[in-house]
Design a protein around this motif. Structure first.
Motif, PDB file in Angstrom:
ATOM      1  N   TYR A 157       0.850  -1.194   0.000  1.00  0.00           N
ATOM      2  CA  TYR A 157       0.000   0.000   0.000  1.00  0.00           C
ATOM      3  C   TYR A 157       0.888   1.247   0.000  1.00  0.00           C
ATOM      4  O   TYR A 157       1.805   1.369   0.809  1.00  0.00           O
ATOM      5  CB  TYR A 157      -0.900   0.025   1.235  1.00  0.00           C
ATOM      6  CG  TYR A 157      -1.828  -1.163   1.347  1.00  0.00           C
ATOM      7  CD1 TYR A 157      -3.029  -1.210   0.656  1.00  0.00           C
ATOM      8  CD2 TYR A 157      -1.490  -2.246   2.153  1.00  0.00           C
ATOM      9  CE1 TYR A 157      -3.881  -2.303   0.757  1.00  0.00           C
ATOM     10  CE2 TYR A 157      -2.328  -3.349   2.261  1.00  0.00           C
ATOM     11  CZ  TYR A 157      -3.512  -3.366   1.562  1.00  0.00           C
ATOM     12  OH  TYR A 157      -4.340  -4.450   1.672  1.00  0.00           O
ATOM     13  N   SER A 159       0.375   5.503   0.023  1.00  0.00           N
ATOM     14  CA  SER A 159      -0.640   6.542   0.210  1.00  0.00           C
ATOM     15  C   SER A 159       0.008   7.918   0.241  1.00  0.00           C
ATOM     16  O   SER A 159       1.119   8.087   0.739  1.00  0.00           O
ATOM     17  CB  SER A 159      -1.438   6.304   1.497  1.00  0.00           C
ATOM     18  OG  SER A 159      -0.607   6.355   2.631  1.00  0.00           O
ATOM     19  N   LEU A 180      -4.662  10.076  -2.022  1.00  0.00           N
ATOM     20  CA  LEU A 180      -4.707   8.925  -2.908  1.00  0.00           C
ATOM     21  C   LEU A 180      -4.102   7.716  -2.194  1.00  0.00           C
ATOM     22  O   LEU A 180      -3.233   7.860  -1.337  1.00  0.00           O
ATOM     23  CB  LEU A 180      -3.916   9.192  -4.196  1.00  0.00           C
ATOM     24  CG  LEU A 180      -4.354  10.372  -5.052  1.00  0.00           C
ATOM     25  CD1 LEU A 180      -3.364  10.583  -6.192  1.00  0.00           C
ATOM     26  CD2 LEU A 180      -5.767  10.172  -5.590  1.00  0.00           C
ATOM     27  N   ARG A 181      -4.561   6.535  -2.589  1.00  0.00           N
ATOM     28  CA  ARG A 181      -3.975   5.297  -2.088  1.00  0.00           C
ATOM     29  C   ARG A 181      -3.887   4.289  -3.225  1.00  0.00           C
ATOM     30  O   ARG A 181      -4.851   4.079  -3.953  1.00  0.00           O
ATOM     31  CB  ARG A 181      -4.790   4.706  -0.939  1.00  0.00           C
ATOM     32  CG  ARG A 181      -4.132   3.476  -0.321  1.00  0.00           C
ATOM     33  CD  ARG A 181      -4.918   2.945   0.861  1.00  0.00           C
ATOM     34  NE  ARG A 181      -6.188   2.372   0.449  1.00  0.00           N
ATOM     35  CZ  ARG A 181      -7.043   1.778   1.294  1.00  0.00           C
ATOM     36  NH1 ARG A 181      -6.753   1.724   2.586  1.00  0.00           N
ATOM     37  NH2 ARG A 181      -8.187   1.277   0.859  1.00  0.00           N
ATOM     38  N   GLN A 182      -2.708   3.670  -3.362  1.00  0.00           N
ATOM     39  CA  GLN A 182      -2.496   2.650  -4.376  1.00  0.00           C
ATOM     40  C   GLN A 182      -2.329   1.290  -3.698  1.00  0.00           C
ATOM     41  O   GLN A 182      -1.624   1.169  -2.698  1.00  0.00           O
ATOM     42  CB  GLN A 182      -1.252   2.945  -5.220  1.00  0.00           C
ATOM     43  CG  GLN A 182      -1.347   4.216  -6.044  1.00  0.00           C
ATOM     44  CD  GLN A 182      -1.054   5.473  -5.239  1.00  0.00           C
ATOM     45  OE1 GLN A 182      -0.117   5.508  -4.435  1.00  0.00           O
ATOM     46  NE2 GLN A 182      -1.862   6.507  -5.447  1.00  0.00           N
ATOM     47  N   THR A 183      -2.992   0.285  -4.256  1.00  0.00           N
ATOM     48  CA  THR A 183      -2.870  -1.095  -3.790  1.00  0.00           C
ATOM     49  C   THR A 183      -2.201  -1.908  -4.885  1.00  0.00           C
ATOM     50  O   THR A 183      -2.626  -1.863  -6.044  1.00  0.00           O
ATOM     51  CB  THR A 183      -4.241  -1.698  -3.464  1.00  0.00           C
ATOM     52  OG1 THR A 183      -4.898  -0.898  -2.474  1.00  0.00           O
ATOM     53  CG2 THR A 183      -4.096  -3.115  -2.928  1.00  0.00           C
ATOM     54  N   PHE A 204      -2.987  -3.687  -9.904  1.00  0.00           N
ATOM     55  CA  PHE A 204      -2.817  -2.339  -9.362  1.00  0.00           C
ATOM     56  C   PHE A 204      -4.165  -1.645  -9.318  1.00  0.00           C
ATOM     57  O   PHE A 204      -4.989  -1.792 -10.231  1.00  0.00           O
ATOM     58  CB  PHE A 204      -1.840  -1.547 -10.243  1.00  0.00           C
ATOM     59  CG  PHE A 204      -1.650  -0.112  -9.840  1.00  0.00           C
ATOM     60  CD1 PHE A 204      -0.703   0.243  -8.893  1.00  0.00           C
ATOM     61  CD2 PHE A 204      -2.425   0.888 -10.404  1.00  0.00           C
ATOM     62  CE1 PHE A 204      -0.530   1.567  -8.520  1.00  0.00           C
ATOM     63  CE2 PHE A 204      -2.273   2.208 -10.044  1.00  0.00           C
ATOM     64  CZ  PHE A 204      -1.314   2.546  -9.097  1.00  0.00           C
ATOM     65  N   ARG A 205      -4.378  -0.901  -8.243  1.00  0.00           N
ATOM     66  CA  ARG A 205      -5.585  -0.083  -8.140  1.00  0.00           C
ATOM     67  C   ARG A 205      -5.251   1.233  -7.483  1.00  0.00           C
ATOM     68  O   ARG A 205      -4.480   1.289  -6.514  1.00  0.00           O
ATOM     69  CB  ARG A 205      -6.662  -0.794  -7.313  1.00  0.00           C
ATOM     70  CG  ARG A 205      -7.957   0.018  -7.202  1.00  0.00           C
ATOM     71  CD  ARG A 205      -9.003  -0.672  -6.373  1.00  0.00           C
ATOM     72  NE  ARG A 205      -8.582  -0.827  -4.987  1.00  0.00           N
ATOM     73  CZ  ARG A 205      -9.385  -1.246  -4.016  1.00  0.00           C
ATOM     74  NH1 ARG A 205     -10.636  -1.572  -4.293  1.00  0.00           N
ATOM     75  NH2 ARG A 205      -8.936  -1.364  -2.792  1.00  0.00           N
ATOM     76  N   ASN A 206      -5.817   2.322  -7.993  1.00  0.00           N
ATOM     77  CA  ASN A 206      -5.641   3.649  -7.418  1.00  0.00           C
ATOM     78  C   ASN A 206      -6.988   4.151  -6.896  1.00  0.00           C
ATOM     79  O   ASN A 206      -8.001   4.044  -7.589  1.00  0.00           O
ATOM     80  CB  ASN A 206      -5.088   4.619  -8.461  1.00  0.00           C
ATOM     81  CG  ASN A 206      -4.708   5.962  -7.858  1.00  0.00           C
ATOM     82  OD1 ASN A 206      -3.975   6.035  -6.878  1.00  0.00           O
ATOM     83  ND2 ASN A 206      -5.213   7.030  -8.444  1.00  0.00           N
ATOM     84  N   GLU A 207      -6.988   4.675  -5.671  1.00  0.00           N
ATOM     85  CA  GLU A 207      -8.210   5.185  -5.062  1.00  0.00           C
ATOM     86  C   GLU A 207      -8.004   6.615  -4.586  1.00  0.00           C
ATOM     87  O   GLU A 207      -6.914   6.977  -4.132  1.00  0.00           O
ATOM     88  CB  GLU A 207      -8.602   4.346  -3.842  1.00  0.00           C
ATOM     89  CG  GLU A 207      -8.826   2.882  -4.100  1.00  0.00           C
ATOM     90  CD  GLU A 207      -9.037   2.134  -2.800  1.00  0.00           C
ATOM     91  OE1 GLU A 207     -10.195   2.050  -2.328  1.00  0.00           O
ATOM     92  OE2 GLU A 207      -8.031   1.621  -2.254  1.00  0.00           O
ATOM     93  N   ASN A 235     -13.121   5.749   0.507  1.00  0.00           N
ATOM     94  CA  ASN A 235     -13.077   5.900  -0.947  1.00  0.00           C
ATOM     95  C   ASN A 235     -14.277   6.717  -1.401  1.00  0.00           C
ATOM     96  O   ASN A 235     -15.424   6.413  -1.045  1.00  0.00           O
ATOM     97  CB  ASN A 235     -13.090   4.510  -1.598  1.00  0.00           C
ATOM     98  CG  ASN A 235     -12.866   4.547  -3.093  1.00  0.00           C
ATOM     99  OD1 ASN A 235     -13.320   5.446  -3.796  1.00  0.00           O
ATOM    100  ND2 ASN A 235     -12.169   3.547  -3.597  1.00  0.00           N
TER     101      ASN A 235
END
Length: 292
Positions: A157, A159, A180-183, A204-207, A235
């Motif tokens: 993670y 952020s 923002l937070r990336q997983t 990958f996911r960006n929130e 989110n």
């Protein structure tokens, strides 16, 4: 029964120090740079043969390291924290299992608003969190096998957030901001067992979301520190009921210059991993070494 006896030994194998491990508090009196590094290593072993009270042979080792650096120049301040933990135990009949695993990097930038005595600051955070080694859901696989549910960078993670911080003293703070937070889940074997909320086929996911945080840390006795921390991330594209919640409380006691003990309780809710609340409680005793 053997498993629970082994877990009892595991709870005695962590190292801590008289400062909450993932709290960044830059002293108001600081001018320039300051550094601190505390590390520790601990182990235990027990064996039994024809012992009337029963028992299970086991051997365990664990350790951690916490490096901090702070900087202050007038209204601007900066804090950096690198926290690592790792532990394993070997329980007769159960094999070798991981007991602790964490790699966390936290950066905090602050600019005080108003006068030198202002309680409000603008902050910016850049954080990273993952683990070093594989983690398993034991016995949950086909035929009673083990499922791989985590590994290095699976998940990871990252952020970034900015906002307003209210801190009337070094004991309490409250922050509110957006970011923002990336997983990242890099291992296909992990994705097969838990996708951590990623779309099918993605790694990958960006929130984007709103974050809140509060912390309280104070010595309630000369050798006893109480620390409570809470963080949330909501989110903007999901309902409030899907808000991620991270809560931890810890009591840290310094027995002497080397030996200390800690009682910690963690609560996590993250419906990308599970719809159920995650709980962790540990009572630990260990030896720490001040390197800087």
């Amino acid at each position: 029964m053997k498993k629970y006896i082994g877990i009892l030994f595991i709870l005695l194998l962590s190292i801590t120090q008289l400062q909450a491990q993932e709290t960044i508090v830059v002293p108001d009196t600081l001018s320039g740079w300051s550094y601190g590094w505390v590390a520790g290593l601990n182990g235990a072993q027990a064996s039994y043969s024809n012992w009337s009270q029963g028992g299970v042979n086991n051997m365990a080792v664990s350790g951690n390291s916490t490096f901090r650096t702070y900087y202050r120049d007038g209204k601007f301040s900066y804090g950096f924290l690198l926290n690592t933990r790792y532990g394993k135990t070997r329980i007769d009949g159960e094999g070798t299992r991981k007991t602790d695993d964490r790699l966390s990097i936290r950066n905090r930038f602050l600019y005080d608003l108003g006068t030198d005595s202002s309680d409000f600051s603008v902050y910016g955070n850049l954080n990273f969190r993952t683990q070093f080694d594989r983690g398993f859901d034991y016995g949950a696989g086909p035929g009673g096998g083990d499922l791989v549910i985590s590994n290095f960078f699976s998940p990871a993670y990252i952020s970034q957030n900015v906002g307003m911080l209210y801190s009337p003293g070094e004991y309490f703070s409250f922050e509110a901001g957006a970011g923002l937070r990336q997983t990242i889940v890099s291992g296909e074997d992990v994705l097969d067992n838990n996708n951590y909320g990623l779309p099918a086929g993605d790694n990958f996911r960006n929130e984007a979301g709103v974050n809140l945080g509060a912390s309280y840390q104070q010595n309630i006795a000369s050798n006893l520190l109480m620390s409570v921390n809470a963080e949330t991330f909501t989110n903007v594209n999901k309902s409030l009921s899907s808000t991620d919640v991270f809560f931890s409380s810890e009591f840290i006691g310094q027995i002497n210059s080397l030996i200390n003990t800690s009682l910690r309780f963690d609560v996590v809710y993250d419906d990308d991993f599970s719809k159920e609340i995650q709980l962790r409680q540990s009572l630990t005793v260990g030896i720490s070494f001040i390197l800087i």
